[in-house]
Design an enzyme around this catalytic site. Structure first.
Site, short mmCIF file in Angstrom:
data_model
loop_
_atom_site.label_atom_id
_atom_site.label_comp_id
_atom_site.label_asym_id
_atom_site.label_seq_id
_atom_site.Cartn_x
_atom_site.Cartn_y
_atom_site.Cartn_z
N TYR A 1 16.79 14.99 10.58
CA TYR A 1 17.70 13.89 10.79
C TYR A 1 19.07 14.10 11.62
O TYR A 1 19.20 13.54 12.51
CB TYR A 1 17.84 13.14 9.18
N LYS B 1 19.98 12.92 15.52
CA LYS B 1 21.19 11.85 15.77
C LYS B 1 22.26 12.82 16.71
O LYS B 1 22.86 12.03 17.22
CB LYS B 1 22.00 11.68 14.34
N1 LIG Z 1 22.46 3.52 5.79
C1 LIG Z 1 23.27 4.49 6.21
O1 LIG Z 1 23.87 5.21 5.35
C2 LIG Z 1 23.11 5.20 7.47
C3 LIG Z 1 24.09 6.20 7.88
C4 LIG Z 1 24.18 6.61 9.17
C5 LIG Z 1 23.25 6.13 10.26
N2 LIG Z 1 22.41 5.24 9.86
C6 LIG Z 1 21.51 4.78 10.81
O2 LIG Z 1 21.49 3.27 11.00
C7 LIG Z 1 20.20 2.95 11.47
C8 LIG Z 1 19.88 1.91 10.61
O3 LIG Z 1 19.68 2.13 9.08
P1 LIG Z 1 19.13 1.40 7.76
O4 LIG Z 1 20.03 2.06 6.88
O5 LIG Z 1 19.50 -0.03 8.03
O6 LIG Z 1 17.95 1.77 7.96
P2 LIG Z 1 16.51 1.24 7.43
O7 LIG Z 1 15.64 2.17 7.17
O8 LIG Z 1 16.59 -0.03 6.57
O9 LIG Z 1 16.27 0.58 8.89
C9 LIG Z 1 15.42 1.23 9.85
C10 LIG Z 1 14.51 0.05 10.42
O10 LIG Z 1 14.00 0.83 11.61
C11 LIG Z 1 12.50 0.60 11.49
N3 LIG Z 1 11.45 1.51 11.95
C12 LIG Z 1 11.24 2.64 11.54
N4 LIG Z 1 10.31 3.42 12.45
C13 LIG Z 1 10.21 2.59 13.45
C14 LIG Z 1 9.57 2.55 14.64
N5 LIG Z 1 8.94 3.77 14.99
N6 LIG Z 1 9.50 1.43 15.44
C15 LIG Z 1 10.29 0.50 15.28
N7 LIG Z 1 10.93 0.55 14.11
C16 LIG Z 1 11.04 1.44 13.10
C17 LIG Z 1 12.09 0.43 9.92
O11 LIG Z 1 10.78 -0.39 9.65
C18 LIG Z 1 13.40 0.00 9.64
O12 LIG Z 1 13.20 -1.67 9.65
C19 LIG Z 1 19.31 3.95 11.62
O13 LIG Z 1 19.14 4.57 12.88
C20 LIG Z 1 19.87 5.02 10.58
O14 LIG Z 1 19.58 6.38 10.85
C21 LIG Z 1 22.27 4.59 8.64
#
Ligand SMILES: NC(=O)c1ccc[n+]([C@@H]2O[C@H](COP(=O)([O-])OP(=O)(O)OC[C@H]3O[C@@H](n4cnc5c(N)ncnc54)[C@H](O)[C@@H]3O)[C@@H](O)[C@H]2O)c1
Length: 244
Positions: A148, A152
């Site tokens: 991860y 990133k």
């Molecule tokens: N939630 C956190 O704490 C956090 C922290 C830092 C960064 N992020 C980043 O923010 C973004 C969103 O996070 P989130 O918490 O809403 O995650 P989430 O898992 O709820 O959302 C990610 C979405 O991406 C979709 N996805 C996965 N593989 C895919 C693919 N191959 N093609 C198209 N869509 C695909 C999933 O179906 C999901 O709806 C991500 O990039 C995550 O790494 C999240």
């Protein structure tokens, strides 16, 4: 509706997840039309949103979805690469090669594939903005998140090269690095919202997790006219996580 993105057309990936959904809503609230991509076409009850099924790791599917969005809107101005694969946990001896590969394919190669298909639309319209959703874990490490963090960090690096390669075409590239955000993803990993709060809140000097809406507000700034001179850089919206 603020209208600062009136007339603009956007593509957002991972738009069915909590942060992607909040970003899509913020873009629409600012007047943009949005193609909302996810593995399964997300459910949006808004005429400004075009839900599309697209695996961002599949080059053919990406080309088809971007063409569909561009033709539907007649233009594309904003790309938000937000999709992320479920995070395999463990040290490198514990992460399976297929899980490692899938994380890089979705989190990093997926962003490249999206840019590859969207940039020609930006050129036609005289410019655009790429926003890559990275993570505070692209800046610092925590045990058990090797792929991860690597994906990133790669996204933050890709952002800088995109900014340089396309600056003369009036295309900006920026990334946004959230700290822990109370989303379904984090709740599932911790087991419950309470467990997520107990484990993660103390790591953030602000003493809590972020919300999807707070991340969407930062995203809206970065893609909007207020950030017109911002390119090739990353904004940490991490509650102070990396300031220690
Ligand atoms: N939630 C956190 O704490 C956090 C922290 C830092 C960064 N992020 C980043 O923010 C973004 C969103 O996070 P989130 O918490 O809403 O995650 P989430 O898992 O709820 O959302 C990610 C979405 O991406 C979709 N996805 C996965 N593989 C895919 C693919 N191959 N093609 C198209 N869509 C695909 C999933 O179906 C999901 O709806 C991500 O990039 C995550 O790494 C999240």
């Amino acid at each position: 509706m603020t209208g600062e993105l009136a007339g603009k057309a956007a593509v957002a990936t991972g738009a069915g997840g909590d942060i992607g959904r909040a970003i899509t809503a913020a873009l629409v609230g600012a007047g943009a039309r949005v193609a909302a991509l996810d593995l399964v076409a997300p459910d949006f009850d808004d005429p400004a949103v075009l839900p599309l099924a697209c695996d961002v790791a599949d080059a053919g599917a990406v080309e088809a979805a971007v063409a569909r969005a561009g033709e539907a809107f007649g233009r594309l101005d904003i790309l938000v690469n937000n999709a992320a694969a479920p995070t395999p946990l463990g040290d490198v001896t514990q992460i399976a090669p297929a899980d490692w590969a899938r994380s890089l394919e979705v989190n990093l190669t997926g962003a490249y594939l999206m840019c590859r298909s969207v940039v020609p639309w930006f050129r036609r319209g005289g410019g655009g903005v790429i926003l890559n959703i990275a993570s505070q874990l692209g800046h610092v490490a925590t045990p058990g998140r090797a792929v991860y963090s690597a994906s990133k960090a790669g996204l933050i690096s890709l952002t800088r090269t995109l900014a340089l390669d396309h600056a003369a075409e009036n295309i900006r590239a920026v990334s946004l690095s959230p700290g822990a955000v109370m989303t379904g993803r984090v709740i599932a990993q911790a087991g419950s919202a309470e467990a997520a709060e107990a484990a993660l809140a103390p790591l953030h000097p602000l003493g809590r997790l972020g919300s999807a809406e707070e991340i969407a507000a930062a995203a809206l700034f970065l893609v909007g006219p207020g950030a017109a001179f911002v390119t090739g850089t990353d904004l940490l919206a991490d509650g102070g996580y990396t300031a220690r």
